[in-house]
Scaffold this motif. Structure first.
Motif, PDB file in Angstrom:
ATOM      1  N   ARG A  96       2.070  14.772  20.694  1.00 63.17           N
ATOM      2  CA  ARG A  96       3.426  14.613  21.233  1.00 63.17           C
ATOM      3  C   ARG A  96       4.092  13.306  20.806  1.00 63.17           C
ATOM      4  NH1 ARG A  96       4.791  19.659  22.749  1.00 63.17           N
ATOM      5  NH2 ARG A  96       3.288  20.518  24.206  1.00 63.17           N
ATOM      6  N   ASP A  97       3.299  12.221  20.727  1.00 63.55           N
ATOM      7  CA  ASP A  97       3.890  10.919  20.408  1.00 63.55           C
ATOM      8  C   ASP A  97       2.835  10.029  19.766  1.00 63.55           C
ATOM      9  OD1 ASP A  97       6.211   8.964  20.835  1.00 63.55           O
ATOM     10  OD2 ASP A  97       4.570   7.908  21.832  1.00 63.55           O
ATOM     11  N   ILE A  98       3.109   9.560  18.567  1.00 64.05           N
ATOM     12  CA  ILE A  98       2.158   8.701  17.860  1.00 64.05           C
ATOM     13  C   ILE A  98       2.061   7.345  18.529  1.00 64.05           C
ATOM     14  CG2 ILE A  98       1.718   7.467  15.692  1.00 64.05           C
ATOM     15  CD1 ILE A  98       2.911   9.889  14.217  1.00 64.05           C
ATOM     16  N   ASN A  99       3.186   6.773  18.937  1.00 65.00           N
ATOM     17  CA  ASN A  99       3.200   5.426  19.492  1.00 65.00           C
ATOM     18  C   ASN A  99       2.306   5.290  20.720  1.00 65.00           C
ATOM     19  OD1 ASN A  99       4.181   2.685  19.519  1.00 65.00           O
ATOM     20  ND2 ASN A  99       5.369   3.262  21.319  1.00 65.00           N
ATOM     21  N   THR A 100       2.359   6.251  21.619  1.00 62.11           N
ATOM     22  CA  THR A 100       1.550   6.182  22.841  1.00 62.11           C
ATOM     23  C   THR A 100       0.253   6.974  22.712  1.00 62.11           C
ATOM     24  OG1 THR A 100       2.658   8.095  23.834  1.00 62.11           O
ATOM     25  CG2 THR A 100       3.585   5.906  24.303  1.00 62.11           C
ATOM     26  N   GLY A 101       0.097   7.697  21.620  1.00 58.77           N
ATOM     27  CA  GLY A 101      -1.088   8.537  21.453  1.00 58.77           C
ATOM     28  C   GLY A 101      -1.102   9.687  22.439  1.00 58.77           C
ATOM     29  N   LEU A 102       0.068  10.219  22.751  1.00 52.68           N
ATOM     30  CA  LEU A 102       0.193  11.289  23.740  1.00 52.68           C
ATOM     31  C   LEU A 102      -0.141  12.636  23.104  1.00 52.68           C
ATOM     32  CD1 LEU A 102       1.071  12.222  26.585  1.00 52.68           C
ATOM     33  CD2 LEU A 102       3.413  12.355  25.699  1.00 52.68           C
ATOM     34  N   ILE A 103      -1.089  13.336  23.731  1.00 54.41           N
ATOM     35  CA  ILE A 103      -1.491  14.654  23.257  1.00 54.41           C
ATOM     36  C   ILE A 103      -1.588  15.620  24.429  1.00 54.41           C
ATOM     37  CG2 ILE A 103      -2.700  13.907  21.173  1.00 54.41           C
ATOM     38  CD1 ILE A 103      -5.330  14.025  22.786  1.00 54.41           C
ATOM     39  N   ASP A 104      -1.486  16.899  24.113  1.00 56.78           N
ATOM     40  CA  ASP A 104      -1.653  17.965  25.095  1.00 56.78           C
ATOM     41  C   ASP A 104      -2.661  18.973  24.566  1.00 56.78           C
ATOM     42  OD1 ASP A 104       0.147  17.120  27.072  1.00 56.78           O
ATOM     43  OD2 ASP A 104       1.835  18.194  26.199  1.00 56.78           O
ATOM     44  N   PHE A 105      -3.498  19.454  25.468  1.00 55.26           N
ATOM     45  CA  PHE A 105      -4.450  20.517  25.179  1.00 55.26           C
ATOM     46  C   PHE A 105      -3.978  21.767  25.907  1.00 55.26           C
ATOM     47  CE2 PHE A 105      -6.826  16.620  24.858  1.00 55.26           C
ATOM     48  CZ  PHE A 105      -7.781  16.820  23.875  1.00 55.26           C
ATOM     49  N   PRO A 106      -3.773  22.879  25.213  1.00 54.87           N
ATOM     50  CA  PRO A 106      -3.400  24.110  25.927  1.00 54.87           C
ATOM     51  C   PRO A 106      -4.572  24.584  26.782  1.00 54.87           C
ATOM     52  CG  PRO A 106      -3.774  24.561  23.597  1.00 54.87           C
ATOM     53  CD  PRO A 106      -3.900  23.079  23.768  1.00 54.87           C
ATOM     54  N   ALA A 107      -4.259  24.984  27.995  1.00 50.74           N
ATOM     55  CA  ALA A 107      -5.296  25.436  28.929  1.00 50.74           C
ATOM     56  C   ALA A 107      -4.719  26.527  29.819  1.00 50.74           C
ATOM     57  CB  ALA A 107      -5.786  24.255  29.772  1.00 50.74           C
ATOM     58  N   LEU A 108      -5.589  27.136  30.574  1.00 53.23           N
ATOM     59  CA  LEU A 108      -5.172  28.138  31.552  1.00 53.23           C
ATOM     60  C   LEU A 108      -5.579  27.674  32.940  1.00 53.23           C
ATOM     61  CD1 LEU A 108      -6.257  31.479  29.827  1.00 53.23           C
ATOM     62  CD2 LEU A 108      -3.921  30.604  30.089  1.00 53.23           C
ATOM     63  N   ALA A 109      -4.696  27.903  33.898  1.00 57.00           N
ATOM     64  CA  ALA A 109      -4.998  27.637  35.300  1.00 57.00           C
ATOM     65  C   ALA A 109      -4.569  28.867  36.079  1.00 57.00           C
ATOM     66  CB  ALA A 109      -4.264  26.400  35.797  1.00 57.00           C
ATOM     67  N   SER A 110      -5.520  29.538  36.680  1.00 62.94           N
ATOM     68  CA  SER A 110      -5.243  30.781  37.419  1.00 62.94           C
ATOM     69  C   SER A 110      -4.481  31.775  36.541  1.00 62.94           C
ATOM     70  CB  SER A 110      -4.465  30.479  38.696  1.00 62.94           C
ATOM     71  OG  SER A 110      -5.210  29.616  39.531  1.00 62.94           O
ATOM     72  N   GLY A 111      -4.828  31.801  35.261  1.00 63.40           N
ATOM     73  CA  GLY A 111      -4.231  32.756  34.333  1.00 63.40           C
ATOM     74  C   GLY A 111      -2.907  32.344  33.731  1.00 63.40           C
ATOM     75  N   ARG A 112      -2.344  31.230  34.149  1.00 71.29           N
ATOM     76  CA  ARG A 112      -1.066  30.791  33.573  1.00 71.29           C
ATOM     77  C   ARG A 112      -1.298  29.624  32.612  1.00 71.29           C
ATOM     78  NH1 ARG A 112      -1.065  27.734  38.231  1.00 71.29           N
ATOM     79  NH2 ARG A 112      -0.068  25.692  38.057  1.00 71.29           N
ATOM     80  N   PRO A 113      -0.538  29.596  31.526  1.00 73.31           N
ATOM     81  CA  PRO A 113      -0.713  28.503  30.567  1.00 73.31           C
ATOM     82  C   PRO A 113      -0.190  27.180  31.127  1.00 73.31           C
ATOM     83  CG  PRO A 113       0.975  30.036  29.805  1.00 73.31           C
ATOM     84  CD  PRO A 113       0.439  30.582  31.081  1.00 73.31           C
ATOM     85  N   ILE A 114      -0.961  26.136  30.889  1.00 70.72           N
ATOM     86  CA  ILE A 114      -0.587  24.767  31.258  1.00 70.72           C
ATOM     87  C   ILE A 114      -0.976  23.853  30.104  1.00 70.72           C
ATOM     88  CG2 ILE A 114      -0.919  25.176  33.746  1.00 70.72           C
ATOM     89  CD1 ILE A 114      -3.562  23.444  33.392  1.00 70.72           C
ATOM     90  N   TRP A 115      -0.622  22.584  30.212  1.00 70.79           N
ATOM     91  CA  TRP A 115      -1.070  21.570  29.265  1.00 70.79           C
ATOM     92  C   TRP A 115      -1.947  20.578  30.006  1.00 70.79           C
ATOM     93  CZ3 TRP A 115      -0.290  22.496  24.337  1.00 70.79           C
ATOM     94  CH2 TRP A 115       0.848  23.171  23.910  1.00 70.79           C
ATOM     95  N   LEU A 116      -3.109  20.287  29.448  1.00 68.56           N
ATOM     96  CA  LEU A 116      -3.918  19.160  29.881  1.00 68.56           C
ATOM     97  C   LEU A 116      -3.396  17.966  29.097  1.00 68.56           C
ATOM     98  CD1 LEU A 116      -7.451  20.822  29.758  1.00 68.56           C
ATOM     99  CD2 LEU A 116      -6.012  20.434  31.788  1.00 68.56           C
ATOM    100  N   CYS A 117      -2.979  16.933  29.781  1.00 69.42           N
ATOM    101  CA  CYS A 117      -2.201  15.844  29.176  1.00 69.42           C
ATOM    102  C   CYS A 117      -3.002  14.545  29.181  1.00 69.42           C
ATOM    103  CB  CYS A 117      -0.915  15.711  30.001  1.00 69.42           C
ATOM    104  SG  CYS A 117       0.278  14.570  29.320  1.00 69.42           S
ATOM    105  N   TRP A 118      -3.016  13.845  28.049  1.00 71.23           N
ATOM    106  CA  TRP A 118      -3.761  12.592  27.905  1.00 71.23           C
ATOM    107  C   TRP A 118      -3.045  11.720  26.895  1.00 71.23           C
ATOM    108  CZ3 TRP A 118      -6.214   9.988  23.919  1.00 71.23           C
ATOM    109  CH2 TRP A 118      -7.131   9.005  24.286  1.00 71.23           C
ATOM    110  N   ARG A 119      -3.203  10.397  27.078  1.00 72.16           N
ATOM    111  CA  ARG A 119      -2.683   9.456  26.072  1.00 72.16           C
ATOM    112  C   ARG A 119      -3.626   8.268  25.941  1.00 72.16           C
ATOM    113  NH1 ARG A 119       2.540   6.630  29.038  1.00 72.16           N
ATOM    114  NH2 ARG A 119       1.450   6.244  30.975  1.00 72.16           N
ATOM    115  N   LEU A 120      -3.481   7.571  24.831  1.00 74.49           N
ATOM    116  CA  LEU A 120      -4.321   6.401  24.577  1.00 74.49           C
ATOM    117  C   LEU A 120      -4.257   5.450  25.762  1.00 74.49           C
ATOM    118  CD1 LEU A 120      -3.554   5.586  20.825  1.00 74.49           C
ATOM    119  CD2 LEU A 120      -5.718   6.398  21.783  1.00 74.49           C
ATOM    120  N   GLY A 121      -5.416   4.898  26.103  1.00 75.18           N
ATOM    121  CA  GLY A 121      -5.490   3.943  27.201  1.00 75.18           C
ATOM    122  C   GLY A 121      -5.841   4.575  28.540  1.00 75.18           C
TER     123      GLY A 121
END
Length: 151
Positions: A96-121
């Motif tokens: 999502r963003d190089i500067n902050t190292g923001l990434i999302d992992f596609p995942a499912l929660a109770s059958g609905r798509p969500i993003w698992l969200c993480w960034r550097l630090g």
């Protein structure tokens, strides 16, 4: 796209969904790539004005060698950036963003798509998520996500 016998056929790519343990395990590989990607992006941005200034001035053979070295360094950093982005994409992770190292992992929660969200630090584990149609500003703690689903 036409299928066999001239029938119309749609090819739908199935999205890859990560479980939280799988996403956390992949952070060990993704994190150093993100750190290098950010460092390379910063170096390219630092070199660009120096290269432009050097190209506008006439100089000695030593000056020409310095310019050529800066250009080589910049090309190498860009190639590393291209590799990192390609590798992250190949893993199925969304950058999502190089500067902050923001990434999302596609995942499912109770059958609905969500993003698992993480960034550097943010450490070595993913602690945040957001709805598939929302962004970073709507992140919520993973502990508040129900126990259902793969995430």
């Amino acid at each position: 796209m036409k299928g066999p016998g001239g029938l119309g056929a749609k090819i739908t790519l199935m999205a890859r969904y990560f479980g939280i343990d799988e996403a956390n395990a992949l952070l060990a590989d993704v994190q150093p790539l993100l750190e290098q990607l950010k460092a390379d992006r910063d170096r390219v941005a630092e070199l660009q004005p120096e290269i432009e200034r050097s190209q506008k001035s006439n100089g000695s053979a030593e000056h020409a060698e310095q310019l050529a070295e800066m250009e080589r360094e910049q090309r190498l950093a860009v190639r590393r950036m291209q590799y990192a982005v390609s590798q992250i994409d190949e893993w199925g992770v969304t950058l999502r963003d190089i500067n902050t190292g923001l990434i999302d992992f596609p995942a499912l929660a109770s059958g609905r798509p969500i993003w698992l969200c993480w960034r550097l630090g943010e450490g070595n584990t993913i602690n945040w998520w957001h709805e598939a149609d929302k962004g970073f500003a709507s992140r919520q703690p993973l502990t508040e996500l129900g126990q259902g689903g793969r995430a």
